[in-house]
Design a protein around this motif. Structure first.
Motif, PDB file in Angstrom:
ATOM      1  N   GLY A 158      15.082   6.973   5.564  1.00 22.56           N
ATOM      2  CA  GLY A 158      15.496   8.237   5.263  1.00 22.56           C
ATOM      3  C   GLY A 158      15.529   8.752   3.906  1.00 22.56           C
ATOM      4  N   LEU A 159      14.703   8.117   2.888  1.00 27.95           N
ATOM      5  CA  LEU A 159      14.464   8.678   1.759  1.00 27.95           C
ATOM      6  C   LEU A 159      13.993  10.120   1.617  1.00 27.95           C
ATOM      7  CD1 LEU A 159      13.488   5.384  -0.411  1.00 27.95           C
ATOM      8  CD2 LEU A 159      15.888   6.267   0.207  1.00 27.95           C
ATOM      9  N   ARG A 160      14.433  10.838   0.540  1.00 26.69           N
ATOM     10  CA  ARG A 160      14.249  12.341   0.706  1.00 26.69           C
ATOM     11  C   ARG A 160      12.804  12.574   0.172  1.00 26.69           C
ATOM     12  NH1 ARG A 160      18.809  15.860  -1.982  1.00 26.69           N
ATOM     13  NH2 ARG A 160      20.077  14.052  -1.279  1.00 26.69           N
ATOM     14  N   GLY A 161      12.101  12.188  -0.845  1.00 24.25           N
ATOM     15  CA  GLY A 161      11.017  12.530  -1.249  1.00 24.25           C
ATOM     16  C   GLY A 161       9.686  12.160  -0.217  1.00 24.25           C
ATOM     17  N   ASP A 162       8.681  13.098  -0.530  1.00 23.15           N
ATOM     18  CA  ASP A 162       7.297  12.972   0.246  1.00 23.15           C
ATOM     19  C   ASP A 162       6.555  11.854  -0.201  1.00 23.15           C
ATOM     20  OD1 ASP A 162       5.566  13.430   1.967  1.00 23.15           O
ATOM     21  OD2 ASP A 162       5.235  15.584   1.597  1.00 23.15           O
ATOM     22  N   TYR A 163       6.763  10.832   0.317  1.00 22.21           N
ATOM     23  CA  TYR A 163       5.879   9.818   0.044  1.00 22.21           C
ATOM     24  C   TYR A 163       4.414   9.906   0.459  1.00 22.21           C
ATOM     25  CZ  TYR A 163       9.996   7.635  -2.064  1.00 22.21           C
ATOM     26  OH  TYR A 163      11.024   7.376  -3.007  1.00 22.21           O
ATOM     27  N   SER A 164       4.234  10.486   1.636  1.00 22.85           N
ATOM     28  CA  SER A 164       2.950  10.786   2.241  1.00 22.85           C
ATOM     29  C   SER A 164       1.890  11.127   1.434  1.00 22.85           C
ATOM     30  CB  SER A 164       3.155  11.509   3.441  1.00 22.85           C
ATOM     31  OG  SER A 164       3.404  12.953   3.162  1.00 22.85           O
ATOM     32  N   SER A 211       0.841  -1.392   0.046  1.00 22.88           N
ATOM     33  CA  SER A 211      -0.156  -0.146  -0.212  1.00 22.88           C
ATOM     34  C   SER A 211       0.734   1.247   0.081  1.00 22.88           C
ATOM     35  CB  SER A 211      -0.803   0.081   1.256  1.00 22.88           C
ATOM     36  OG  SER A 211      -0.213   0.341   2.349  1.00 22.88           O
ATOM     37  N   VAL A 212       0.264   2.340  -0.450  1.00 21.53           N
ATOM     38  CA  VAL A 212       0.970   3.677  -0.366  1.00 21.53           C
ATOM     39  C   VAL A 212       1.631   3.948   0.994  1.00 21.53           C
ATOM     40  CG1 VAL A 212       0.585   6.248  -0.964  1.00 21.53           C
ATOM     41  CG2 VAL A 212      -0.061   4.366  -2.543  1.00 21.53           C
ATOM     42  N   ALA A 213       0.393   3.693   1.889  1.00 21.26           N
ATOM     43  CA  ALA A 213       0.836   4.103   3.042  1.00 21.26           C
ATOM     44  C   ALA A 213       2.028   3.185   4.012  1.00 21.26           C
ATOM     45  CB  ALA A 213      -0.092   3.895   4.451  1.00 21.26           C
ATOM     46  N   ASP A 214       1.922   1.897   3.511  1.00 23.73           N
ATOM     47  CA  ASP A 214       2.968   1.283   4.117  1.00 23.73           C
ATOM     48  C   ASP A 214       4.531   1.669   3.494  1.00 23.73           C
ATOM     49  OD1 ASP A 214       1.343  -0.372   5.696  1.00 23.73           O
ATOM     50  OD2 ASP A 214       1.013  -1.746   4.200  1.00 23.73           O
ATOM     51  N   TYR A 215       4.276   1.821   2.079  1.00 27.31           N
ATOM     52  CA  TYR A 215       5.566   2.335   1.390  1.00 27.31           C
ATOM     53  C   TYR A 215       6.091   3.509   1.824  1.00 27.31           C
ATOM     54  CZ  TYR A 215       8.873   2.355  -2.538  1.00 27.31           C
ATOM     55  OH  TYR A 215       9.857   2.443  -3.280  1.00 27.31           O
ATOM     56  N   ALA A 216       5.292   4.455   2.181  1.00 28.07           N
ATOM     57  CA  ALA A 216       5.584   5.729   2.612  1.00 28.07           C
ATOM     58  C   ALA A 216       6.349   5.851   4.217  1.00 28.07           C
ATOM     59  CB  ALA A 216       4.397   6.626   2.855  1.00 28.07           C
ATOM     60  N   ARG A 217       5.795   4.638   4.858  1.00 26.80           N
ATOM     61  CA  ARG A 217       6.302   4.254   6.142  1.00 26.80           C
ATOM     62  C   ARG A 217       7.832   3.904   6.012  1.00 26.80           C
ATOM     63  NH1 ARG A 217       1.092   3.453   8.118  1.00 26.80           N
ATOM     64  NH2 ARG A 217       1.232   1.363   7.165  1.00 26.80           N
ATOM     65  N   GLU A 218       8.021   2.817   5.051  1.00 27.16           N
ATOM     66  CA  GLU A 218       9.205   2.121   4.670  1.00 27.16           C
ATOM     67  C   GLU A 218      10.349   3.222   4.260  1.00 27.16           C
ATOM     68  OE1 GLU A 218       9.044  -1.115   2.064  1.00 27.16           O
ATOM     69  OE2 GLU A 218       7.611  -2.060   3.334  1.00 27.16           O
ATOM     70  N   CYS A 219       9.708   4.081   3.419  1.00 30.56           N
ATOM     71  CA  CYS A 219      10.797   5.259   2.898  1.00 30.56           C
ATOM     72  C   CYS A 219      11.233   6.114   3.833  1.00 30.56           C
ATOM     73  CB  CYS A 219      10.193   5.951   1.609  1.00 30.56           C
ATOM     74  SG  CYS A 219       9.959   4.907   0.374  1.00 30.56           S
ATOM     75  N   ALA A 220      10.283   6.516   4.878  1.00 29.93           N
ATOM     76  CA  ALA A 220      10.551   7.448   5.732  1.00 29.93           C
ATOM     77  C   ALA A 220      11.379   6.569   6.935  1.00 29.93           C
ATOM     78  CB  ALA A 220       9.336   8.005   6.648  1.00 29.93           C
ATOM     79  N   PRO A 252       7.481   1.387  -5.919  1.00 26.00           N
ATOM     80  CA  PRO A 252       7.625  -0.141  -6.260  1.00 26.00           C
ATOM     81  C   PRO A 252       7.744  -0.590  -7.574  1.00 26.00           C
ATOM     82  CG  PRO A 252       5.976   0.487  -4.587  1.00 26.00           C
ATOM     83  CD  PRO A 252       6.668   1.852  -5.143  1.00 26.00           C
ATOM     84  N   ALA A 253       8.089  -1.916  -7.759  1.00 25.90           N
ATOM     85  CA  ALA A 253       8.262  -2.488  -9.310  1.00 25.90           C
ATOM     86  C   ALA A 253       6.902  -2.380 -10.027  1.00 25.90           C
ATOM     87  CB  ALA A 253       9.138  -3.726  -9.117  1.00 25.90           C
ATOM     88  N   GLY A 254       5.903  -2.956  -9.007  1.00 25.10           N
ATOM     89  CA  GLY A 254       4.598  -3.111 -10.030  1.00 25.10           C
ATOM     90  C   GLY A 254       3.895  -1.751 -10.529  1.00 25.10           C
ATOM     91  N   PRO A 255       3.869  -0.784  -9.755  1.00 24.72           N
ATOM     92  CA  PRO A 255       3.487   0.614 -10.195  1.00 24.72           C
ATOM     93  C   PRO A 255       4.484   1.251 -11.253  1.00 24.72           C
ATOM     94  CG  PRO A 255       3.277   0.482  -7.967  1.00 24.72           C
ATOM     95  CD  PRO A 255       4.178  -0.734  -8.139  1.00 24.72           C
TER      96      PRO A 255
END
Length: 277
Positions: free
Chosen positions: A16-22, A4-13, A102-105
């Motif tokens: 320490g990845l720079r983009g705002d995935y939220s 999910s977008v939310a889970d991926y956003a938490r993983e990226c945060a 993610p690879a799928g999108p």
């Protein structure tokens, strides 16, 4: 497994990845948000001015034609304006993303002729190297060659086939094909000098010169099976660069190659050493 977008956003945060995935939409795109500072515009021009001195000499003419047609050098590009031009040429468009997705999108965007481009730019302290792909890598590196119809067709086909190849256990092999073509591809058409087109080279001040001009660069004729079996370097110069005779050769090899057979024969085996292929 779909993330999910939310889970991926938490993983990226957490990484320490720079983009705002939220603020990602369901397809992991975001608004470009054209509110870049004067300093960011200056960094863009510095990067483009410096790299263009090299690409004019070392890049394939279709890449250079793409830069001229799309108008990328004077300021940070407006994604919508560039998309309007690109659609008329090859049917592709640009979608903004906060960074790696993610690879799928990612494959789905490619399959539908949408190229994801990061919406933030490196700082002046990162002119020579940045760990995450930023707008300069994505836009200056990848987008101009999407004006080339045959390569544009290959990229769509790659998006359409990639997930099926991963399902067969070929995730590493299909990634190698992208790496050695879209990222670090070279081309030498009959009777013409060696040129570069891969985005990793187009956006690198040092490796572009090494890959095309150095006597120490290891140039290998493109062969689909060999490419899919050859390991690659992430944080250093490549120890092999595969050379296409034409973009048609890449598209046709991918369209007609026995990808499933290659995966079945070699999945799980150690990658070939790029220095020895």
């Amino acid at each position: 497994m779909t993330i999910s977008v939310a889970d991926y956003a938490r993983e990226c945060a957490a990484q320490g990845l720079r983009g705002d995935y939220s603020v990602c939409r369901a397809d992991f795109t975001v608004a470009q948000g054209y509110d870049y500072s004067a300093e960011e515009q200056a960094v863009w021009r510095t990067l483009c001015d410096r790299q263009t001195k090299l690409t004019q000499r070392l890049a394939h003419h279709s890449y250079l034609d793409g830069v001229a047609t799309l108008g990328l050098l004077d300021k940070i590009p407006d994604f919508d304006a560039v998309s309007e031009k690109l659609r008329k040429l090859t049917g592709w468009e640009i979608v903004a993303v906060p960074g790696l997705i993610p690879a799928g999108p990612f494959f789905d965007h490619l399959a539908n002729r949408r190229f994801p481009v990061t919406n933030w730019l490196r700082t002046r302290q990162e002119l020579d190297y940045i760990v995450e792909p930023d707008m300069f890598h994505d836009f200056f590196g990848h987008v101009p060659i999407l004006t080339q119809p045959v390569f544009a067709d290959f990229m769509q086909m790659y998006g359409e086939k990639a997930e099926d190849m991963i399902a067969l256990g070929g995730d590493e092999m299909i990634t190698r094909l992208y790496w050695y073509s879209a990222e670090y591809g070279l081309i030498q058409e009959a009777g013409q000098p060696l040129k570069a087109f891969g985005a990793g080279l187009m956006s690198s001040f040092t490796e572009l010169q090494f890959a095309v001009e150095s006597k120490d660069a290891h140039h290998v004729p493109f062969d689909l099976e060999t490419v899919m079996r050859t390991g690659y370097e992430i944080d250093k110069f490549q120890r092999a660069y595969f050379v296409l005779p034409s973009f048609d050769a890449l598209r046709d090899a991918f369209a007609g190659g026995d990808l499933a057979g290659i995966i079945a024969r070699f999945k799980g085996q150690p990658a070939l050493d790029p220095a020895t292929v």
